[in-house]
Design a protein around this motif. Sequence first.
Motif, PDB file in Angstrom:
ATOM      1  N   LEU A  31      38.081  -7.107   0.354  1.00  0.00           N
ATOM      2  CA  LEU A  31      39.512  -6.808   0.328  1.00  0.00           C
ATOM      3  C   LEU A  31      40.308  -8.064   0.004  1.00  0.00           C
ATOM      4  O   LEU A  31      40.026  -9.146   0.514  1.00  0.00           O
ATOM      5  N   LYS A  32      41.314  -7.874  -0.840  1.00  0.00           N
ATOM      6  CA  LYS A  32      42.133  -9.014  -1.237  1.00  0.00           C
ATOM      7  C   LYS A  32      43.532  -8.966  -0.617  1.00  0.00           C
ATOM      8  O   LYS A  32      44.300  -9.914  -0.751  1.00  0.00           O
ATOM      9  N   GLY A  33      43.874  -7.864   0.007  1.00  0.00           N
ATOM     10  CA  GLY A  33      45.220  -7.726   0.564  1.00  0.00           C
ATOM     11  C   GLY A  33      45.367  -8.436   1.899  1.00  0.00           C
ATOM     12  O   GLY A  33      44.422  -9.040   2.422  1.00  0.00           O
ATOM     13  N   SER A  34      46.558  -8.333   2.458  1.00  0.00           N
ATOM     14  CA  SER A  34      46.844  -8.963   3.744  1.00  0.00           C
ATOM     15  C   SER A  34      45.983  -8.370   4.843  1.00  0.00           C
ATOM     16  O   SER A  34      45.578  -7.208   4.778  1.00  0.00           O
ATOM     17  N   VAL A  35      45.742  -9.170   5.864  1.00  0.00           N
ATOM     18  CA  VAL A  35      45.040  -8.701   7.054  1.00  0.00           C
ATOM     19  C   VAL A  35      46.016  -8.790   8.219  1.00  0.00           C
ATOM     20  O   VAL A  35      46.490  -9.870   8.557  1.00  0.00           O
ATOM     21  N   ILE A  36      46.317  -7.647   8.803  1.00  0.00           N
ATOM     22  CA  ILE A  36      47.254  -7.604   9.921  1.00  0.00           C
ATOM     23  C   ILE A  36      46.490  -7.101  11.141  1.00  0.00           C
ATOM     24  O   ILE A  36      45.922  -6.011  11.118  1.00  0.00           O
ATOM     25  N   VAL A  37      46.467  -7.913  12.186  1.00  0.00           N
ATOM     26  CA  VAL A  37      45.745  -7.538  13.405  1.00  0.00           C
ATOM     27  C   VAL A  37      46.766  -7.227  14.488  1.00  0.00           C
ATOM     28  O   VAL A  37      47.504  -8.101  14.932  1.00  0.00           O
ATOM     29  N   ASN A  38      46.819  -5.975  14.887  1.00  0.00           N
ATOM     30  CA  ASN A  38      47.747  -5.581  15.938  1.00  0.00           C
ATOM     31  C   ASN A  38      47.078  -5.772  17.294  1.00  0.00           C
ATOM     32  O   ASN A  38      45.987  -5.256  17.533  1.00  0.00           O
ATOM     33  N   SER A  39      47.739  -6.514  18.153  1.00  0.00           N
ATOM     34  CA  SER A  39      47.187  -6.831  19.481  1.00  0.00           C
ATOM     35  C   SER A  39      48.057  -6.243  20.580  1.00  0.00           C
ATOM     36  O   SER A  39      48.341  -6.907  21.565  1.00  0.00           O
ATOM     37  N   SER A  40      48.450  -5.016  20.417  1.00  0.00           N
ATOM     38  CA  SER A  40      49.373  -4.397  21.367  1.00  0.00           C
ATOM     39  C   SER A  40      48.650  -3.498  22.366  1.00  0.00           C
ATOM     40  O   SER A  40      49.116  -2.404  22.704  1.00  0.00           O
ATOM     41  N   ALA A  41      47.491  -3.950  22.817  1.00  0.00           N
ATOM     42  CA  ALA A  41      46.725  -3.257  23.856  1.00  0.00           C
ATOM     43  C   ALA A  41      46.527  -1.782  23.497  1.00  0.00           C
ATOM     44  O   ALA A  41      46.206  -1.463  22.359  1.00  0.00           O
ATOM     45  N   CYS A  42      46.762  -0.896  24.453  1.00  0.00           N
ATOM     46  CA  CYS A  42      46.421   0.519  24.263  1.00  0.00           C
ATOM     47  C   CYS A  42      47.313   1.218  23.239  1.00  0.00           C
ATOM     48  O   CYS A  42      46.998   2.318  22.790  1.00  0.00           O
ATOM     49  N   ALA A  43      48.437   0.588  22.890  1.00  0.00           N
ATOM     50  CA  ALA A  43      49.309   1.177  21.867  1.00  0.00           C
ATOM     51  C   ALA A  43      48.914   0.708  20.468  1.00  0.00           C
ATOM     52  O   ALA A  43      49.423   1.211  19.466  1.00  0.00           O
ATOM     53  N   ALA A  44      47.993  -0.250  20.384  1.00  0.00           N
ATOM     54  CA  ALA A  44      47.727  -0.933  19.119  1.00  0.00           C
ATOM     55  C   ALA A  44      47.197  -0.009  18.026  1.00  0.00           C
ATOM     56  O   ALA A  44      47.591  -0.119  16.862  1.00  0.00           O
ATOM     57  N   GLY A  45      46.288   0.901  18.384  1.00  0.00           N
ATOM     58  CA  GLY A  45      45.684   1.772  17.372  1.00  0.00           C
ATOM     59  C   GLY A  45      46.716   2.635  16.675  1.00  0.00           C
ATOM     60  O   GLY A  45      46.718   2.776  15.444  1.00  0.00           O
ATOM     61  N   THR A  46      47.604   3.201  17.457  1.00  0.00           N
ATOM     62  CA  THR A  46      48.664   4.029  16.876  1.00  0.00           C
ATOM     63  C   THR A  46      49.624   3.167  16.056  1.00  0.00           C
ATOM     64  O   THR A  46      50.037   3.548  14.954  1.00  0.00           O
ATOM     65  N   LEU A  47      49.952   1.995  16.578  1.00  0.00           N
ATOM     66  CA  LEU A  47      50.866   1.114  15.847  1.00  0.00           C
ATOM     67  C   LEU A  47      50.259   0.651  14.529  1.00  0.00           C
ATOM     68  O   LEU A  47      50.970   0.490  13.533  1.00  0.00           O
ATOM     69  N   ALA A  48      48.950   0.428  14.514  1.00  0.00           N
ATOM     70  CA  ALA A  48      48.307  -0.017  13.270  1.00  0.00           C
ATOM     71  C   ALA A  48      48.390   1.065  12.204  1.00  0.00           C
ATOM     72  O   ALA A  48      48.688   0.773  11.034  1.00  0.00           O
ATOM     73  N   VAL A  49      48.121   2.298  12.578  1.00  0.00           N
ATOM     74  CA  VAL A  49      48.202   3.394  11.607  1.00  0.00           C
ATOM     75  C   VAL A  49      49.656   3.579  11.158  1.00  0.00           C
ATOM     76  O   VAL A  49      49.930   3.801   9.971  1.00  0.00           O
ATOM     77  N   ALA A  50      50.574   3.443  12.095  1.00  0.00           N
ATOM     78  CA  ALA A  50      51.992   3.570  11.748  1.00  0.00           C
ATOM     79  C   ALA A  50      52.415   2.479  10.775  1.00  0.00           C
ATOM     80  O   ALA A  50      53.119   2.743   9.786  1.00  0.00           O
TER      81      ALA A  50
END
Lengths: 431, 335
Positions: free
Chosen positions: A173-192
């Motif tokens: 992958l050549k695009g940006s890598v964004i790591v969401n570290s928002s605990a239990c909300a992180a998975g939903t926030l990443a998809v959002a």
Amino acid sequence: MRRAVITGVGVVSPFGVGTSTFWRALREGRNAVRPIRSFDVTTFQTKIAAEVPIVHANRSWIEGHLTGDDSDLPFDRVLTDAEVSGALRDRKAAFTLLAGAEAWRAAGCGEAERNAPLVIALGLEQALLEDFSPVLRNGAVDWTDEPTLSLPRVRFRSAVDLPAQLLRALFGLKGSVIVNSSACAAGTLAVAQAAALIERGRTDVVLCGGADSMVNPLGIGGMTRLGAPSPRNQSDACRPFDTRRDGLVIGEGAAMFVLEEEERARKRNAPRLGIVAGWGSTQDAYRVTAPRPDGAAARAAMVRAIDKARISRDAIGYVNAHGTGTPLNDPAEAKAIRDTFGPHADHLPVSSIKGAIGHLMAAAGAIEIAASLLAFEADFLPGTTNHRQLDSECPIEVVGESGRSARVDWLLSNSFGFGGQNASIVLGRPQ
Amino acid sequence: MVGASAVTPRGVDWRGIVGALSAAKGSLLEVPQAALDSDPAPPRLYAMASPAARFAVLAMKLALDDAGWSTDREQIGLFLGVGASGGSMTELNNMLSESMEGGHFSLARFGKQGLAACNPLFAFQLMNNFTLCHGAILAGLGGPNGAFFSRGAGTFEALGAAIDSIETGECDRALAGGADSGRHPVTLAELQRERVLDPQSGASEGAALIALIAENEQPSVFVNAWAVAPDANDEELLGECMTEAQRDAIDFIVLAPWGGGARATLERWACTVAPHARILDISLTLGDSLAASPAMAWTVALDALASEGAHRALVLGAGNDGAIGVALFSRRVAS
């Protein structure tokens, strides 16, 4: 208006590897909570978890789950590097690779998608406690004489973004890598956030999702010290919205998605599994150790998500609840659902899959989105395992253990994190 | 932008920071205790918060005061670049000491004596989203939010998320920034082992935030553009932001590089975009504080615009993963 659709899903769950394995188990109402096998829990207070059914998530286990369609991916090189660096000591690294590969394959991705950004929710580093023995002197950690070059790169703890680095290497992958570290909300926030990147025209394709494992000595032990897990070491320990609920069960796994701009997906005849239509996040700003009992911030997250989707609240046909099975979360969430939907809540099916697969922490939102897609794929709403007697403090329409057949066009999934971070997301049936 | 805060090894005031850093010799690496004591947090926080979280708590309070945001805080967004876990070494030492048997770590002892020896709230020190949550709880910030793991460039994603949140109407005010401590012994050991510590700067710590409002509220400083690229040499990904940067003269550039290699790359970019601009490399005086460094650089840019007569300021940051972040600020109306 640009919209994001899900065109590929990959899951590693406590039921095993693969989305079909996961969906089948949910449809059959199975329960993945069992005694922990990946380390010796004899002296631990908490002895159960919803583990991915493998003792050591090593190279051979990963390779055993690859298919012929994965042959164009450089698994051999990535896994060799991962072994040398010690990356596979962190279980979620293996889960991420397999879930990512399945999603990539399912969406039919290839060279044209290499510029995709990666937006991924990841939990804490895995603490590798045994590494500390040689540097513990006189009761304190002391690195002064530690040799450096001869040691594997992953030592003492895995890096937070380690699974993201592996995925990037696997797909080039050549695009940006964004790591969401928002605990239990992180998975939903990443998809959002992935959907937001597409809606705003920043990209046409995103690889996104979440992975986590706290099924390790410090993860299980630390959560137990907080008092979060159920004290009962039984397979029915997590009982969402039930009068007998007394805590959560820790789970592990990964769920990855390929999100794509709707017209692009249509033109290339990619599978369209769901529309990511709306999302919202809020902060409880209440207490470190408890959710807001009035559910006001959770309600605000749901309202934002529905408003963003430009649908009426009555259009929501199913809610996949955060539903941890803890004494404080469930009534607060139930109140938030009732306050959001009003009379519609009387007949609005709500379920939590945490009774079956535990709480996947940073990956919870992602795997619960994957579970929710069953509503579109099979007109089936997953059940609430171990829910037998509705608590009067949770006055909502909870789907029972065996799930329910229903056709819904819009659904909402909630994720509420430790520390008060709330996220809700609305998915729509693809047209 | 309508306000800011900076909790750095050189104190807690962002105003005048350009002058202070320009005059400074060598880098300071640790936030002075006196700075934290200037606004003591509730005692209970110290049992639950990592150093980074304590810096963030102070930075949030200062930024809110600076922006004059004392009401309706439940609508304010908060987007933060955060680092690795940062639990107390005392707790870790206690836990490990009680888990040793015959000179080796014993899982059996850890399960009972080791865990019993640590603070029950130790997990809250470890969870890196609490770098955001402690401050949000204390300040009553209830709007949209997100914690982004950052080795440097990831903090620019927090800025982007805050801007998106305002532009899409999710909130009309937001704080964006970063908080981290490269001084945590485990982090420091990792950086030394991986040989990525820069002898010219050194791993440091701190937090910084900027307060953002919608353009139609007529702020004094604008964020014109931002971008993140996973490879500092990827001109295509940075192209749009750099094109925007070159649209008008830039007179001030703030660099926040991790290490000498990144410094050379950022200096090359700076010379390409604005060869005559004044350049200030903050890592030479503030060290490199990972997730916090870019946000500190933003406050330096803000000071350059507010008090140094600059009109357009560019911030270039690069983490130890090779990724680069760019943000362009101006005193003029955003184009």
